[in-house]
Motif scaffolding. Structure first.
Motif, PDB file in Angstrom:
ATOM      1  N   THR A 444       0.825  -1.201   0.000  1.00 53.77           N
ATOM      2  CA  THR A 444       0.000   0.000   0.000  1.00 53.77           C
ATOM      3  C   THR A 444       0.863   1.257   0.000  1.00 53.77           C
ATOM      4  OG1 THR A 444      -0.147   0.105   2.420  1.00 53.77           O
ATOM      5  CG2 THR A 444      -1.847  -1.170   1.278  1.00 53.77           C
ATOM      6  N   ALA A 445       0.257   2.357  -0.395  1.00 56.85           N
ATOM      7  CA  ALA A 445       0.921   3.660  -0.379  1.00 56.85           C
ATOM      8  C   ALA A 445      -0.106   4.719  -0.006  1.00 56.85           C
ATOM      9  CB  ALA A 445       1.532   3.974  -1.741  1.00 56.85           C
ATOM     10  N   LEU A 446       0.380   5.809   0.581  1.00 56.36           N
ATOM     11  CA  LEU A 446      -0.484   6.945   0.894  1.00 56.36           C
ATOM     12  C   LEU A 446      -0.401   7.898  -0.293  1.00 56.36           C
ATOM     13  CD1 LEU A 446      -2.291   8.102   3.166  1.00 56.36           C
ATOM     14  CD2 LEU A 446      -0.306   9.402   3.939  1.00 56.36           C
ATOM     15  N   VAL A 447      -1.473   7.948  -1.054  1.00 53.94           N
ATOM     16  CA  VAL A 447      -1.506   8.723  -2.291  1.00 53.94           C
ATOM     17  C   VAL A 447      -2.734   9.623  -2.283  1.00 53.94           C
ATOM     18  CG1 VAL A 447      -1.574   8.616  -4.812  1.00 53.94           C
ATOM     19  CG2 VAL A 447      -0.334   6.864  -3.520  1.00 53.94           C
ATOM     20  N   GLU A 448      -2.511  10.919  -2.462  1.00 56.01           N
ATOM     21  CA  GLU A 448      -3.605  11.897  -2.454  1.00 56.01           C
ATOM     22  C   GLU A 448      -4.491  11.715  -1.225  1.00 56.01           C
ATOM     23  OE1 GLU A 448      -5.636  12.034  -6.225  1.00 56.01           O
ATOM     24  OE2 GLU A 448      -3.773  11.800  -7.343  1.00 56.01           O
ATOM     25  N   ASP A 449      -3.811  11.495  -0.071  1.00 51.86           N
ATOM     26  CA  ASP A 449      -4.461  11.342   1.230  1.00 51.86           C
ATOM     27  C   ASP A 449      -5.380  10.115   1.300  1.00 51.86           C
ATOM     28  OD1 ASP A 449      -4.563  12.287   3.867  1.00 51.86           O
ATOM     29  OD2 ASP A 449      -6.529  13.202   3.543  1.00 51.86           O
ATOM     30  N   GLU A 450      -5.107   9.122   0.489  1.00 51.55           N
ATOM     31  CA  GLU A 450      -5.853   7.869   0.536  1.00 51.55           C
ATOM     32  C   GLU A 450      -4.863   6.712   0.653  1.00 51.55           C
ATOM     33  OE1 GLU A 450      -8.996   7.621   0.782  1.00 51.55           O
ATOM     34  OE2 GLU A 450      -9.933   9.341  -0.210  1.00 51.55           O
ATOM     35  N   ILE A 451      -5.301   5.638   1.329  1.00 45.65           N
ATOM     36  CA  ILE A 451      -4.475   4.438   1.437  1.00 45.65           C
ATOM     37  C   ILE A 451      -4.822   3.539   0.260  1.00 45.65           C
ATOM     38  CG2 ILE A 451      -3.904   2.436   2.851  1.00 45.65           C
ATOM     39  CD1 ILE A 451      -4.700   4.232   5.282  1.00 45.65           C
ATOM     40  N   VAL A 452      -3.868   3.411  -0.656  1.00 44.67           N
ATOM     41  CA  VAL A 452      -4.123   2.802  -1.956  1.00 44.67           C
ATOM     42  C   VAL A 452      -3.320   1.520  -2.105  1.00 44.67           C
ATOM     43  CG1 VAL A 452      -4.094   3.174  -4.452  1.00 44.67           C
ATOM     44  CG2 VAL A 452      -4.440   5.111  -2.899  1.00 44.67           C
ATOM     45  N   ILE A 453      -3.957   0.487  -2.644  1.00 47.43           N
ATOM     46  CA  ILE A 453      -3.263  -0.758  -2.947  1.00 47.43           C
ATOM     47  C   ILE A 453      -2.481  -0.573  -4.239  1.00 47.43           C
ATOM     48  CG2 ILE A 453      -3.560  -3.183  -3.576  1.00 47.43           C
ATOM     49  CD1 ILE A 453      -6.017  -3.230  -1.747  1.00 47.43           C
ATOM     50  N   THR A 454      -1.166  -0.755  -4.163  1.00 49.62           N
ATOM     51  CA  THR A 454      -0.322  -0.614  -5.347  1.00 49.62           C
ATOM     52  C   THR A 454       0.101  -1.961  -5.918  1.00 49.62           C
ATOM     53  OG1 THR A 454       1.673  -0.440  -3.988  1.00 49.62           O
ATOM     54  CG2 THR A 454       0.544   1.618  -4.550  1.00 49.62           C
ATOM     55  N   ALA A 455      -0.106  -3.037  -5.156  1.00 42.99           N
ATOM     56  CA  ALA A 455       0.158  -4.394  -5.633  1.00 42.99           C
ATOM     57  C   ALA A 455      -0.536  -5.362  -4.683  1.00 42.99           C
ATOM     58  CB  ALA A 455       1.652  -4.686  -5.696  1.00 42.99           C
ATOM     59  N   SER A 456      -0.976  -6.504  -5.220  1.00 40.75           N
ATOM     60  CA  SER A 456      -1.694  -7.472  -4.387  1.00 40.75           C
ATOM     61  C   SER A 456      -1.436  -8.882  -4.874  1.00 40.75           C
ATOM     62  CB  SER A 456      -3.199  -7.183  -4.426  1.00 40.75           C
ATOM     63  OG  SER A 456      -3.924  -8.224  -3.796  1.00 40.75           O
ATOM     64  N   ASP A 457      -1.339  -9.805  -3.913  1.00 38.96           N
ATOM     65  CA  ASP A 457      -1.257 -11.226  -4.232  1.00 38.96           C
ATOM     66  C   ASP A 457      -2.593 -11.927  -4.000  1.00 38.96           C
ATOM     67  OD1 ASP A 457       1.338 -11.066  -5.012  1.00 38.96           O
ATOM     68  OD2 ASP A 457       2.205 -12.034  -3.248  1.00 38.96           O
ATOM     69  N   ASP A 458      -3.655 -11.170  -3.723  1.00 41.49           N
ATOM     70  CA  ASP A 458      -4.990 -11.727  -3.519  1.00 41.49           C
ATOM     71  C   ASP A 458      -5.881 -11.275  -4.675  1.00 41.49           C
ATOM     72  OD1 ASP A 458      -7.841 -11.893  -2.566  1.00 41.49           O
ATOM     73  OD2 ASP A 458      -6.854 -12.728  -0.801  1.00 41.49           O
ATOM     74  N   PRO A 459      -6.521 -12.208  -5.379  1.00 36.66           N
ATOM     75  CA  PRO A 459      -7.315 -11.839  -6.565  1.00 36.66           C
ATOM     76  C   PRO A 459      -8.521 -10.946  -6.255  1.00 36.66           C
ATOM     77  CG  PRO A 459      -7.656 -14.154  -5.979  1.00 36.66           C
ATOM     78  CD  PRO A 459      -6.526 -13.662  -5.147  1.00 36.66           C
ATOM     79  N   GLN A 460      -8.951 -10.896  -4.987  1.00 36.82           N
ATOM     80  CA  GLN A 460     -10.083 -10.038  -4.650  1.00 36.82           C
ATOM     81  C   GLN A 460      -9.725  -8.548  -4.691  1.00 36.82           C
ATOM     82  OE1 GLN A 460     -12.710 -11.544  -1.273  1.00 36.82           O
ATOM     83  NE2 GLN A 460     -10.792 -12.651  -0.833  1.00 36.82           N
ATOM     84  N   LEU A 461      -8.431  -8.253  -4.597  1.00 40.21           N
ATOM     85  CA  LEU A 461      -7.979  -6.864  -4.511  1.00 40.21           C
ATOM     86  C   LEU A 461      -7.226  -6.494  -5.779  1.00 40.21           C
ATOM     87  CD1 LEU A 461      -6.680  -7.036  -0.833  1.00 40.21           C
ATOM     88  CD2 LEU A 461      -8.870  -6.097  -1.610  1.00 40.21           C
ATOM     89  N   LYS A 462      -7.448  -5.258  -6.235  1.00 38.43           N
ATOM     90  CA  LYS A 462      -6.835  -4.803  -7.478  1.00 38.43           C
ATOM     91  C   LYS A 462      -5.982  -3.559  -7.233  1.00 38.43           C
ATOM     92  CE  LYS A 462     -10.544  -6.571 -10.422  1.00 38.43           C
ATOM     93  NZ  LYS A 462      -9.718  -7.691 -10.913  1.00 38.43           N
ATOM     94  N   THR A 463      -4.975  -3.413  -8.044  1.00 38.65           N
ATOM     95  CA  THR A 463      -4.156  -2.210  -7.993  1.00 38.65           C
ATOM     96  C   THR A 463      -5.035  -0.980  -8.217  1.00 38.65           C
ATOM     97  OG1 THR A 463      -2.219  -3.396  -8.815  1.00 38.65           O
ATOM     98  CG2 THR A 463      -2.212  -1.000  -9.059  1.00 38.65           C
ATOM     99  N   GLY A 464      -4.900  -0.008  -7.329  1.00 33.58           N
ATOM    100  CA  GLY A 464      -5.718   1.200  -7.407  1.00 33.58           C
ATOM    101  C   GLY A 464      -6.896   1.199  -6.455  1.00 33.58           C
ATOM    102  N   ASP A 465      -7.208   0.038  -5.838  1.00 31.70           N
ATOM    103  CA  ASP A 465      -8.271   0.005  -4.820  1.00 31.70           C
ATOM    104  C   ASP A 465      -7.884   0.905  -3.652  1.00 31.70           C
ATOM    105  OD1 ASP A 465      -9.702  -1.788  -6.306  1.00 31.70           O
ATOM    106  OD2 ASP A 465      -9.300  -3.533  -5.030  1.00 31.70           O
ATOM    107  N   ILE A 466      -8.860   1.638  -3.127  1.00 33.79           N
ATOM    108  CA  ILE A 466      -8.642   2.498  -1.967  1.00 33.79           C
ATOM    109  C   ILE A 466      -9.209   1.791  -0.737  1.00 33.79           C
ATOM    110  CG2 ILE A 466      -9.154   4.725  -0.903  1.00 33.79           C
ATOM    111  CD1 ILE A 466      -9.477   5.860  -3.749  1.00 33.79           C
ATOM    112  N   ILE A 467      -8.378   1.545   0.270  1.00 33.54           N
ATOM    113  CA  ILE A 467      -8.844   0.900   1.499  1.00 33.54           C
ATOM    114  C   ILE A 467      -9.503   1.960   2.379  1.00 33.54           C
ATOM    115  CG2 ILE A 467      -8.206  -0.439   3.534  1.00 33.54           C
ATOM    116  CD1 ILE A 467      -5.789  -1.474   2.002  1.00 33.54           C
ATOM    117  N   LYS A 468     -10.765   1.735   2.683  1.00 34.17           N
ATOM    118  CA  LYS A 468     -11.521   2.695   3.500  1.00 34.17           C
ATOM    119  C   LYS A 468     -11.642   2.246   4.949  1.00 34.17           C
ATOM    120  CE  LYS A 468     -12.911   5.865   1.682  1.00 34.17           C
ATOM    121  NZ  LYS A 468     -12.238   7.095   1.251  1.00 34.17           N
ATOM    122  N   LYS A 469     -11.822   0.918   5.151  1.00 33.89           N
ATOM    123  CA  LYS A 469     -11.976   0.407   6.517  1.00 33.89           C
ATOM    124  C   LYS A 469     -11.264  -0.935   6.666  1.00 33.89           C
ATOM    125  CE  LYS A 469     -16.295   2.727   7.803  1.00 33.89           C
ATOM    126  NZ  LYS A 469     -17.662   2.557   8.348  1.00 33.89           N
TER     127      LYS A 469
END
Length: 745
Positions: A444-469
């Motif tokens: 993950t990375a902090l981008v534009e004040d959002e916690i963003v997934i930049t890479a994932s090994d789980d197929p449910q999550l995609k690059t660019g997803d924003i984690i809210k909770k």
């Protein structure tokens, strides 16, 4: 109604009494902790060396925690410490004069003072530059060295080398030894301390008259550099003179190093001169006894690490809490290599018997964990070198952590507690090796004040997803909470918290709410134990993650420092030397140190930043001085005419900061990305009785201009902020900028 009031009053009284009891326990243990640190690391009696200090910490916690009054606490502490502390006083007021010196002066004439000297702090770790000794006591396996380096051995590989030198032993005491050594250091040399390394490549020196000694070695094709000189162990004094170093060319020996081999030019005149490491010896030039010429090198046993140490009569006279003061001698006299006076043998044996009854295990135990707090807090209190730039009320931290330890339910809780304490140090090396965590398979990375997934090994999550909770808790709150348990500069804490975002000490699943294209999605993600940690996250979308060196386009090369090793580098060295530009990417870890690269970027020698090892003789860091040094790097062929671009991030720490410091000082490249960690210096470790271990920085490192590095780091020439759009499109905006710079004329 009256009954309800009585019940409420009883509950309030119970809670109030419980809080009072808890407060008393915390104060008592804090008082014991202060006394423990003063005695263990600053009182020089032989008896202090005879006990198990882990068990003593546990015993002390057990004895003091339930004491009810200040006078009873004073008596308990005196009874506990007096068998090992000569001249101890514990009183309710500061004493003037503090101590009756006649009670600790022997009848026999003496002139040897025993007192502690700490060069950093030796915590009984192997391969550690830090030392702790008592002056004028036999030093076990303590070495001093004088040595020279041949940093470029390219013309020597495959050939035989011979070293000769003249020695004269002046005195040889208990376990004393002098050796001539010649060591060819290879790329695959095991990680040994210096004394272990040279023990395999030495000739021992015995004569008491000037005698010539020699030894030979063959320089392997994998040799990196050559080290040669003399080593002196323990109680011995020696003279050395007239060294020569040769390489065999056919049937003849040819001189290969002639600068100041006879010491006639002095000492430390330039980076090619003799280097000195003193540990219980004084190394200097002598004009009195020489083999030839004007000077010889004198190595004299002194029984001390450096000049200053407490005088006899100096004491610790400090408050320790609970309205109590302690008086502890900092120096004692020695007779026949034993400190004076001796303890009452019955009291000492009784204490040792009690300590024998203490069982230590890795199982969760409140008293053992409190002892861990006592030990680790004291190490930092007396030896951490960065309190001058770290705003932390360390005294308050002790109370806070003792209280928190009482509420811990298991070793997972205690890992958090110790981590919270270490985080207060703001030390990028600071880390508690306790219970292991389970991790989410994401980066993950902090981008534009959002916690963003930049890479994932789980197929449910995609690059660019924003984690809210995370498990129903706001993601930004989770991030802020994780930072409380991570030590380092603000930007390093953030980077490492993102590295392990959502990690915890429980197996099972973590519920994430992510936002994807404006839609909220709930996912249950399996927690995993892996090689992922706050230091390293293997999950990434780097398009060149499996490449070591790749030509991106004509004349522009990319070096993935996490995959490229020295052999890969050597194999492509001519390509890199003659390229237009080379991009060195530090973001994903490091197999190839830039110290392999820098010698090819320079035409004249360069130096490292400044290493400052604390020299400590008084508690609470009073009068702390520093031993200052740096080291050189010499040019190597081929010279790189290519432009160097280095991609940096907060994971560039420790040796990485050393490399970036040289690059910054000598303007050897352009930097792109994010600020480095702001942490450098040899690490030290504290082994705790419950099996945990704490890593921390034992020395202070300053930049080349002697300004602060700690918490600051090195800022990039081109700082890059990633964007949500760029991440969604799979762009590496940092690398793109590096390529843009690489293509510039």
């Amino acid at each position: 109604m009256k009954l309800e009031k009585i019940i409420v009053a009883v509950i309030v009284l119970f809670l109030f009494t419980g809080c009072q009891n808890q407060s008393t326990k915390v104060k008592n243990i804090k008082t014991f902790a202060k006394l423990y640190g003063y005695v263990r690391w600053f009182h020089p009696s032989d008896e202090v060396q005879e006990i198990d200090w882990d068990k003593f910490a546990i015993l002390g916690v057990q004895k003091v925690e339930n004491v009810k009054s200040e006078s009873a606490l004073r008596d308990t502490l005196f009874k506990l410490f007096s068998p090992i502390v000569q001249g101890l006083k514990i009183s309710t007021e500061k004493s003037t004069p503090p101590i009756d010196l006649q009670s600790i002066i022997p009848f026999a004439p003496v002139n040897k003072v025993v007192a502690w000297q700490h060069y950093g702090i030796n915590t009984k770790q192997t391969s550690n530059i830090y030392k702790s000794i008592r002056t004028n006591k036999i030093l076990n396996d303590s070495y001093s060295y004088f040595y020279k380096n041949i940093l470029d051995v390219s013309i020597l590989r495959g050939k035989e080398v011979k070293l000769t030198g003249y020695f004269k032993n002046k005195s040889i005491g208990y376990q004393g030894k002098t050796s001539l050594f010649l060591v060819s250091i290879t790329k695959n040399e095991p990680s040994l301390n210096f004394s272990s390394l040279i023990s395999q490549h030495k000739v021992d020196i015995n004569p008491m008259d000037w005698s010539k000694f020699e030894m030979t070695t063959k320089i392997g094709y994998d040799s990196e550099y050559l080290v040669f000189g003399g080593a002196v162990k323990n109680n011995v004094s020696v003279l050395a003179d007239d060294f020569s170093l040769f390489v065999k060319e056919g049937d003849r020996w040819k001189v290969i190093d002639s600068f100041n081999m006879d010491f006639e030019q002095g000492l430390n005149t330039n980076i090619n001169d003799w280097q000195i490491t003193e540990n219980g010896h004084k190394i200097e030039l002598s004009e009195n006894e020489i083999h030839a010429g004007r000077f010889a090198l004198s190595v004299k046993y002194t029984g001390k690490l450096f000049e200053k140490y407490p005088d006899f009569g100096e004491v610790i006279n400090e408050p320790i809490g609970n309205n109590l003061y302690c008086i502890i001698p900092l120096a004692l006299y020695s007779i026949d290599n034993e400190t004076y006076p001796k303890s009452d043998i019955k009291s000492l044996n009784k204490l040792k018997k009690e300590l024998d009854g203490i069982n230590i295990s890795s199982d969760f135990n409140i008293h053992t964990n409190l002892a861990c707090v006592v030990i680790s807090w004291n190490v930092f209190q007396h030896f951490y070198p960065y309190f001058d730039v770290v705003e932390t009320n360390w005294e308050h931290v002790l109370s806070e952590i003792i209280e928190k330890t009482y509420s811990d339910k298991d070793n997972k809780d205690f890992t958090r507690t110790l981590s919270k304490m270490v985080a207060k140090l703001k030390d990028g090396h600071g880390f508690v090796y306790g219970e292991r965590m389970y991790h989410l398979p994401v980066r993950t990375a902090l981008v534009e004040d959002e916690i963003v997934i930049t890479a994932s090994d789980d197929p449910q999550l995609k690059t660019g997803d924003i984690i809210k909770k995370v498990n129903g808790v706001d993601a930004k709150k989770v991030l802020e909470d994780m930072k409380n348990y991570i030590s380092g500069s603000p930007h390093l804490k953030r980077f490492r918290a993102l590295n392990i975002f959502g990690s915890n000490y429980e197996s099972g699943t973590t519920n994430l709410m992510v936002e994807r294209d404006g839609e909220k999605i709930l996912c249950d993600i399996q927690n995993k134990r892996s090689i992922k940690s706050i230091f390293y996250n293997p999950i990434n979308n780097n398009p060149y993650q499996y490449d070591d060196i790749k030509e991106l386009e004509s004349g522009v090369y990319y070096v993935n420092l996490s995959k490229c090793n020295p052999e890969n580098f050597e194999g492509k060295i001519e390509n890199l030397a003659n390229a237009k530009s080379v991009i060195y990417d530090y973001r994903w870890g490091v197999k190839l140190s830039l110290l392999e690269v820098i010698p090819h970027l320079i035409k004249t020698p360069v130096n490292s930043a400044w290493w400052n090892v604390p020299k400590i003789i008084y508690p609470d860091r009073k009068g702390m001085e520093f031993s200052e040094s740096n080291w050189p790097l010499n040019p190597q062929k081929p010279y790189f005419y290519s432009k160097s671009i280095i991609i940096t991030a907060p994971n560039v720490v420790s040796s990485g900061e050393t490399e970036m410091g040289i690059i910054d000082q000598y303007d050897l490249g352009v930097t792109v990305g994010d600020t480095t960690a702001g942490c450098n210096g040899n690490v030290n470790f504290i082994n705790l009785p419950n099996g945990f271990q704490i890593m921390w920085t034992g020395m202070k490192v300053l930049k080349h201009d002697k300004t602060q590095l700690h918490l600051i780091g090195y800022h990039p020439d081109y700082p890059i902020q990633r964007t949500l759009l760029g991440i969604k499109k799979g762009k590496d905006e940092v690398l793109e900028k590096a390529i843009e710079i690489a293509k510039m004329n």
